[in-house]
Scaffold this motif. Structure first.
Motif, PDB file in Angstrom:
ATOM      1  N   ALA A 164      10.977  13.256   3.040  1.00  0.00           N
ATOM      2  CA  ALA A 164      10.214  13.718   4.204  1.00  0.00           C
ATOM      3  C   ALA A 164       8.736  13.930   3.871  1.00  0.00           C
ATOM      4  N   PRO A 165       8.045  12.879   3.384  1.00  0.00           N
ATOM      5  CA  PRO A 165       6.642  13.084   3.002  1.00  0.00           C
ATOM      6  C   PRO A 165       5.739  13.437   4.178  1.00  0.00           C
ATOM      7  N   ALA A 166       5.995  12.883   5.365  1.00  0.00           N
ATOM      8  CA  ALA A 166       5.152  13.211   6.532  1.00  0.00           C
ATOM      9  C   ALA A 166       5.299  14.681   6.898  1.00  0.00           C
ATOM     10  N   ALA A 167       6.504  15.213   6.775  1.00  0.00           N
ATOM     11  CA  ALA A 167       6.725  16.637   7.064  1.00  0.00           C
ATOM     12  C   ALA A 167       5.988  17.510   6.057  1.00  0.00           C
ATOM     13  N   GLU A 174       0.850  -1.198   0.000  1.00  0.00           N
ATOM     14  CA  GLU A 174       0.000   0.000   0.000  1.00  0.00           C
ATOM     15  C   GLU A 174       0.885   1.247   0.000  1.00  0.00           C
ATOM     16  N   PRO A 175       0.548   2.267  -0.785  1.00  0.00           N
ATOM     17  CA  PRO A 175       1.353   3.493  -0.765  1.00  0.00           C
ATOM     18  C   PRO A 175       1.266   4.167   0.605  1.00  0.00           C
ATOM     19  N   HIS A 176       2.294   4.897   0.936  1.00  0.00           N
ATOM     20  CA  HIS A 176       2.270   5.666   2.182  1.00  0.00           C
ATOM     21  C   HIS A 176       1.284   6.812   2.015  1.00  0.00           C
ATOM     22  N   ARG A 177       0.387   6.951   2.998  1.00  0.00           N
ATOM     23  CA  ARG A 177      -0.671   7.957   2.886  1.00  0.00           C
ATOM     24  C   ARG A 177      -0.978   8.521   4.259  1.00  0.00           C
ATOM     25  N   TRP A 178      -1.202   9.834   4.291  1.00  0.00           N
ATOM     26  CA  TRP A 178      -1.616  10.534   5.511  1.00  0.00           C
ATOM     27  C   TRP A 178      -2.908  11.241   5.181  1.00  0.00           C
ATOM     28  N   THR A 181     -13.254  26.248   0.717  1.00  0.00           N
ATOM     29  CA  THR A 181     -13.133  26.765   2.085  1.00  0.00           C
ATOM     30  C   THR A 181     -13.917  25.888   3.046  1.00  0.00           C
ATOM     31  N   GLY A 182     -13.752  26.168   4.329  1.00  0.00           N
ATOM     32  CA  GLY A 182     -14.522  25.477   5.348  1.00  0.00           C
ATOM     33  C   GLY A 182     -13.841  24.214   5.826  1.00  0.00           C
ATOM     34  N   PRO A 183     -14.618  23.278   6.398  1.00  0.00           N
ATOM     35  CA  PRO A 183     -14.066  22.026   6.898  1.00  0.00           C
ATOM     36  C   PRO A 183     -13.671  21.121   5.728  1.00  0.00           C
ATOM     37  N   LEU A 184     -12.395  20.782   5.652  1.00  0.00           N
ATOM     38  CA  LEU A 184     -11.850  19.987   4.554  1.00  0.00           C
ATOM     39  C   LEU A 184     -11.138  18.754   5.084  1.00  0.00           C
ATOM     40  N   THR A 185     -10.865  17.831   4.196  1.00  0.00           N
ATOM     41  CA  THR A 185      -9.992  16.696   4.475  1.00  0.00           C
ATOM     42  C   THR A 185      -8.822  16.784   3.509  1.00  0.00           C
ATOM     43  N   LEU A 186      -7.611  16.672   4.041  1.00  0.00           N
ATOM     44  CA  LEU A 186      -6.386  16.680   3.241  1.00  0.00           C
ATOM     45  C   LEU A 186      -5.815  15.275   3.246  1.00  0.00           C
ATOM     46  N   ARG A 187      -5.510  14.766   2.047  1.00  0.00           N
ATOM     47  CA  ARG A 187      -4.880  13.457   1.903  1.00  0.00           C
ATOM     48  C   ARG A 187      -3.578  13.638   1.147  1.00  0.00           C
ATOM     49  N   THR A 188      -2.492  13.129   1.705  1.00  0.00           N
ATOM     50  CA  THR A 188      -1.166  13.194   1.092  1.00  0.00           C
ATOM     51  C   THR A 188      -0.728  11.765   0.805  1.00  0.00           C
ATOM     52  N   THR A 189      -0.363  11.494  -0.452  1.00  0.00           N
ATOM     53  CA  THR A 189      -0.010  10.149  -0.873  1.00  0.00           C
ATOM     54  C   THR A 189       1.348  10.157  -1.558  1.00  0.00           C
ATOM     55  N   VAL A 190       2.232   9.240  -1.150  1.00  0.00           N
ATOM     56  CA  VAL A 190       3.508   9.063  -1.839  1.00  0.00           C
ATOM     57  C   VAL A 190       3.213   8.352  -3.156  1.00  0.00           C
ATOM     58  N   VAL A 191       3.698   8.933  -4.256  1.00  0.00           N
ATOM     59  CA  VAL A 191       3.523   8.352  -5.582  1.00  0.00           C
ATOM     60  C   VAL A 191       4.909   8.101  -6.191  1.00  0.00           C
ATOM     61  N   GLY A 210      -4.842  29.378   5.135  1.00  0.00           N
ATOM     62  CA  GLY A 210      -5.707  29.854   4.054  1.00  0.00           C
ATOM     63  C   GLY A 210      -4.950  30.635   3.015  1.00  0.00           C
ATOM     64  N   GLY A 211      -5.585  31.684   2.510  1.00  0.00           N
ATOM     65  CA  GLY A 211      -4.942  32.521   1.497  1.00  0.00           C
ATOM     66  C   GLY A 211      -4.745  31.826   0.169  1.00  0.00           C
ATOM     67  N   GLY A 212      -5.640  30.890  -0.186  1.00  0.00           N
ATOM     68  CA  GLY A 212      -5.475  30.155  -1.434  1.00  0.00           C
ATOM     69  C   GLY A 212      -4.300  29.199  -1.364  1.00  0.00           C
ATOM     70  N   ALA A 213      -4.171  28.494  -0.244  1.00  0.00           N
ATOM     71  CA  ALA A 213      -3.039  27.598   0.019  1.00  0.00           C
ATOM     72  C   ALA A 213      -2.791  26.646  -1.148  1.00  0.00           C
ATOM     73  N   GLU A 214      -1.517  26.441  -1.443  1.00  0.00           N
ATOM     74  CA  GLU A 214      -1.094  25.503  -2.475  1.00  0.00           C
ATOM     75  C   GLU A 214      -0.163  24.471  -1.859  1.00  0.00           C
ATOM     76  N   ALA A 215       0.202  23.467  -2.633  1.00  0.00           N
ATOM     77  CA  ALA A 215       1.065  22.383  -2.152  1.00  0.00           C
ATOM     78  C   ALA A 215       2.415  22.939  -1.725  1.00  0.00           C
ATOM     79  N   PRO A 216       2.895  22.543  -0.545  1.00  0.00           N
ATOM     80  CA  PRO A 216       4.210  22.974  -0.080  1.00  0.00           C
ATOM     81  C   PRO A 216       5.309  22.089  -0.649  1.00  0.00           C
ATOM     82  N   GLY A 217       6.550  22.495  -0.488  1.00  0.00           N
ATOM     83  CA  GLY A 217       7.655  21.610  -0.800  1.00  0.00           C
ATOM     84  C   GLY A 217       8.412  21.978  -2.057  1.00  0.00           C
ATOM     85  N   GLY A 218       9.177  21.008  -2.521  1.00  0.00           N
ATOM     86  CA  GLY A 218      10.032  21.207  -3.697  1.00  0.00           C
ATOM     87  C   GLY A 218       9.248  21.224  -4.984  1.00  0.00           C
ATOM     88  N   ARG A 219       9.968  21.195  -6.061  1.00  0.00           N
ATOM     89  CA  ARG A 219       9.337  21.229  -7.383  1.00  0.00           C
ATOM     90  C   ARG A 219       9.007  19.831  -7.859  1.00  0.00           C
TER      91      ARG A 219
END
Length: 93
Positions: free
Chosen positions: A67-70, A3-7, A27-37, A82-91
């Protein structure tokens, strides 16, 4: 095959919400899912809590540099801010 690593966490988006590729800002109550691909990348998906449809967080996928968990924690912080948040991290590779 393993199974892929997922948070996954629920998060309340701050003012200005999170930017998605499919529908723009959500906006509002959301769910964020991060998956290693493949290729050393992580993909960030968001949805309204308990919705069926997922949207890609703008800027995803991103290199995780071991550092996918980070990056998941950073994405949660960005969405909370907020502020129109986008994905963090490298390119994307």
């Amino acid at each position: 095959m393993t199974e892929p690593h997922r948070w996954q966490d629920d998060v309340l988006a701050g003012p200005g919400g999170a930017m998605t590729d499919e529908v723009g800002v959500i906006t509002g109550p959301l769910t964020l899912r991060t998956t290693v691909v493949a290729g050393g990348l992580v993909r960030f998906d968001v949805q309204y809590q308990d919705a069926d449809e997922w949207c890609v967080l703008t800027g995803s996928p991103r290199a995780h540099h071991g550092a996918p968990a980070a990056l998941h924690a950073a994405a949660l912080a960005a969405v909370r801010a907020g502020g129109g948040a986008e994905a963090p991290g490298g390119r994307a590779g």
